[in-house]
Design an enzyme around this catalytic site. Sequence first.
Site, PDB file in Angstrom:
ATOM      1  N   HIS A  16       5.333  -1.918 -15.311  1.00  0.00           N
ATOM      2  CA  HIS A  16       6.120  -1.130 -15.967  1.00  0.00           C
ATOM      3  C   HIS A  16       5.316  -0.022 -16.753  1.00  0.00           C
ATOM      4  O   HIS A  16       5.712   1.155 -16.992  1.00  0.00           O
ATOM      5  CB  HIS A  16       7.185  -1.656 -17.007  1.00  0.00           C
ATOM      6  CG  HIS A  16       7.800  -2.882 -16.232  1.00  0.00           C
ATOM      7  ND1 HIS A  16       8.034  -4.210 -17.045  1.00  0.00           N
ATOM      8  CD2 HIS A  16       8.364  -2.913 -15.019  1.00  0.00           C
ATOM      9  CE1 HIS A  16       8.695  -4.767 -15.789  1.00  0.00           C
ATOM     10  NE2 HIS A  16       8.831  -4.109 -14.838  1.00  0.00           N
ATOM     11  N   CYS A  71      15.654   9.880  -2.415  1.00  0.00           N
ATOM     12  CA  CYS A  71      14.909   9.795  -3.426  1.00  0.00           C
ATOM     13  C   CYS A  71      13.675   8.911  -3.540  1.00  0.00           C
ATOM     14  O   CYS A  71      13.296   8.574  -4.721  1.00  0.00           O
ATOM     15  CB  CYS A  71      15.803   9.704  -4.539  1.00  0.00           C
ATOM     16  SG  CYS A  71      16.695   8.017  -4.553  1.00  0.00           S
TER      17      CYS A  71
HETATM   18  C1  PEP Z   1      13.806   3.119  -3.505  1.00  0.00           C
HETATM   19  O1  PEP Z   1      13.937   2.082  -3.219  1.00  0.00           O
HETATM   20  O2  PEP Z   1      13.244   4.081  -2.591  1.00  0.00           O
HETATM   21  C2  PEP Z   1      14.107   3.942  -4.596  1.00  0.00           C
HETATM   22  C3  PEP Z   1      14.343   5.067  -5.029  1.00  0.00           C
HETATM   23  O3  PEP Z   1      14.197   3.091  -5.634  1.00  0.00           O
HETATM   24  P1  PEP Z   1      13.157   2.013  -6.676  1.00  0.00           P
HETATM   25  O4  PEP Z   1      11.789   2.700  -6.280  1.00  0.00           O
HETATM   26  O5  PEP Z   1      13.607   2.299  -8.019  1.00  0.00           O
HETATM   27  O6  PEP Z   1      13.274   0.789  -6.048  1.00  0.00           O
END
Ligand code: PEP
Length: 755
Positions: A367, A680
Amino acid sequence: MRDLSTGPRVLLKRLRELMAEPLEPQERLDQIVQQIARNVVAEVCSVYVLRADGVLELYATEGLNPDAVHLAQLKMGQGLVGTIAASAQPLNLSDAQSHPAYRYLPETGEEIYHSFLGVPILRTGRTLGVLVVQNKAQRNYREDEVEALETTAMILAEMIATGELKKITRPGIELDLTRHVAIDGDSYNEGIGLGYVVLHEPRIVVTNLLNEDTDQEIRRLADSLGSLRISIDDMLSRRDVSMEGEHREVLETYRMFAHDQGWVRKLEEAIRNGLTAEAAVEKVQSDTRARMMRLTDPYLRERMHDFDDLANRLLRQLTGYSTSVAGKVANGDAIIFARAMGAAELLDYPRENLRGLVLEDGAVTSHVVIVARAMGIPVVGQAAGVVALAENGDPVIIDGDDGKVHLRPVPDLQVAYQEKVRLRAKRQEQFRALRSVDPVTKDGQRINLQMNAGLLVDLPQLVDSGADGIGLFRTELQFMIASTMPKTEEQEEFYRSVLNQAGKRPVTFRTLDIGGDKVVPYFRPHEEENPALGWRAIRLALDRPGLLRMQLRALLRAASGGELKVMLPMVTEVAEIRQARELLQREVQHLSKFSHPLPKKLQFGAMIEVPALLWQLDELMQEVDFVSVGSNDLFQFSMAVDRGNARVADRFDNLGRPFLRILRSIVEAGKRNKTPVTLCGEMAGKPLSAMALLGIGFRSISMGPAAIGPVKAMLLGLDVGMLAEIMTAAIDDEASRVPIRDLLKRFAEAHNIPI
Ligand code: PEP
Ligand code: MG
């Protein structure tokens, strides 16, 4: 002959007086060796200081030829003195010349002395020099005499560390303490930072070395040890700790050390030799560290950290020390050094002064690293042993691109890096200039470029980067950095402030994605064999609907009168979305019952991260207002590679045919169902993979703020229609052996596209 142990207290008292006198460094050093020789009735007492070039130079002597001072030299590992320095262990010999490492230095005239006792001059486990006494007669120095000489060496360590000897160091020569050291670690966030070391857990500098009353110091030590033991027992009996494997193991080790009789005996002995309780802790800590630093067994080295932590706790108890963050970074240009640290602790530092973060441990997904990235500072992790090598205020360069840390850099290196920083700044300037340029491809396609965020520190970047909005707001970060569960009102206030700062730009909030690698301190699900496939995200939320409802209510209230976009993480079956939507409806009804103004527009979406959804795309898209591909997790689960495991994470290419076909099928389903599709995950932020995403039909992507400029620069020069034709053919070509990545690189090169 009077032995060494009768007078250590008298000697220390005399040395303390000498340290306080206004003397020139050489004179002070000369008088120190005279005093030691006189006090211990040795014919010789000499001090060797370690230089940056690994040579131990004679800095002062009583008894040897005075002309040899600053001339007699031994390399690290060479002769008896070099052996002591290299091993960080004392040597106690009745007949020095018969020792295999003995080396005769004619300029010193030492051949007439038989017995020899040398101890390393240590500071935080590092060897800074060697202190030697010699006698003509053959004798064996006793254990307590060795101890006494080690205690005396601490005073010399202090003198070297304060830089006093600089004045008597020949021009062009550096002492080891100021030596340039390059440490290799892993790159956790790119960027270059020049600044000064700020130790997150500053070493407590014990200035009060010599005790006035031994019995009182022994009592002080016993009291502090008592409270330390109680505090460890307290931590161990707390319920949350007893659940947890690793943390508990560390605490058990602490307890073992805190009760270790050998340790306590050593501490008491050092006090009896004249040290204060805190100086005794520092001395024993330094000896132990020096010994353990030479261990290669990773398990034992890990225990060294535990031991160090414990000694630091004890020092804090004894000195009543408390840290003030503001004081630590008063001078600006701070590069924080820590073994490990929590995300919230990093946020305590003023952002404007932070130039980098160096961690001995840590993982890319931890984190504190997520927060450091959000703050846009370079991060190097896994930099072994770096904390012990650094002193507060040392100049340092952090190279987040290469995962390197340069402590006390030489001027040439500094100049080279300053140049690198200038070049970077120039590039950033070019990207900033693109901020107000619309992201439209060469053939006229408007691309929606959004940024990912999760903390308030991210928000200024929304305007700075020129992003169209926030495509992924990771709400769990607020939970991860808090020590207690944020209340509904706190959540509401936080979301409102996000929306206010975003202004007209839309924000897509993702509901809590905790579990798996995202640990929330006050919420500990059971130990799971396979946390990535475990009780996490939407699964946890549906089983504990109170948590999700609380969050949805906070979001609805924060967005009252405006627009709200919410999406669910880690959906596996469409039924989960329906269940979550019911909870949302209940909250909407609840709020309208109490005449609370609702958002004027509400959009509900889902992330595509679990492969099972690929066979429910049409149902899914009928159910939601938009979807967003979480390519990090979708890749992890499709290819069965743990995203946090460096050994396998990059084993397969996310621009390979299988994954691109998966992604393309999602774009096609979006078109069929007229459902907006975004991506994303991290791949959106790399210009080459972003280009591939546009080539297979994505028109909306969301990435880290620092990537917006480079990705925009790429797309401005891209004829996406032309690329799409080439990519369609390449992805469908079952016989082709040409990696798509190569094809993309060639395309970019041929068309002068910056990637
Ligand atoms: C992903 O899994 O691509 C995502 C955007 O979420 P995180 O990285 O927060 O798991
Ligand atoms: Mg994910």
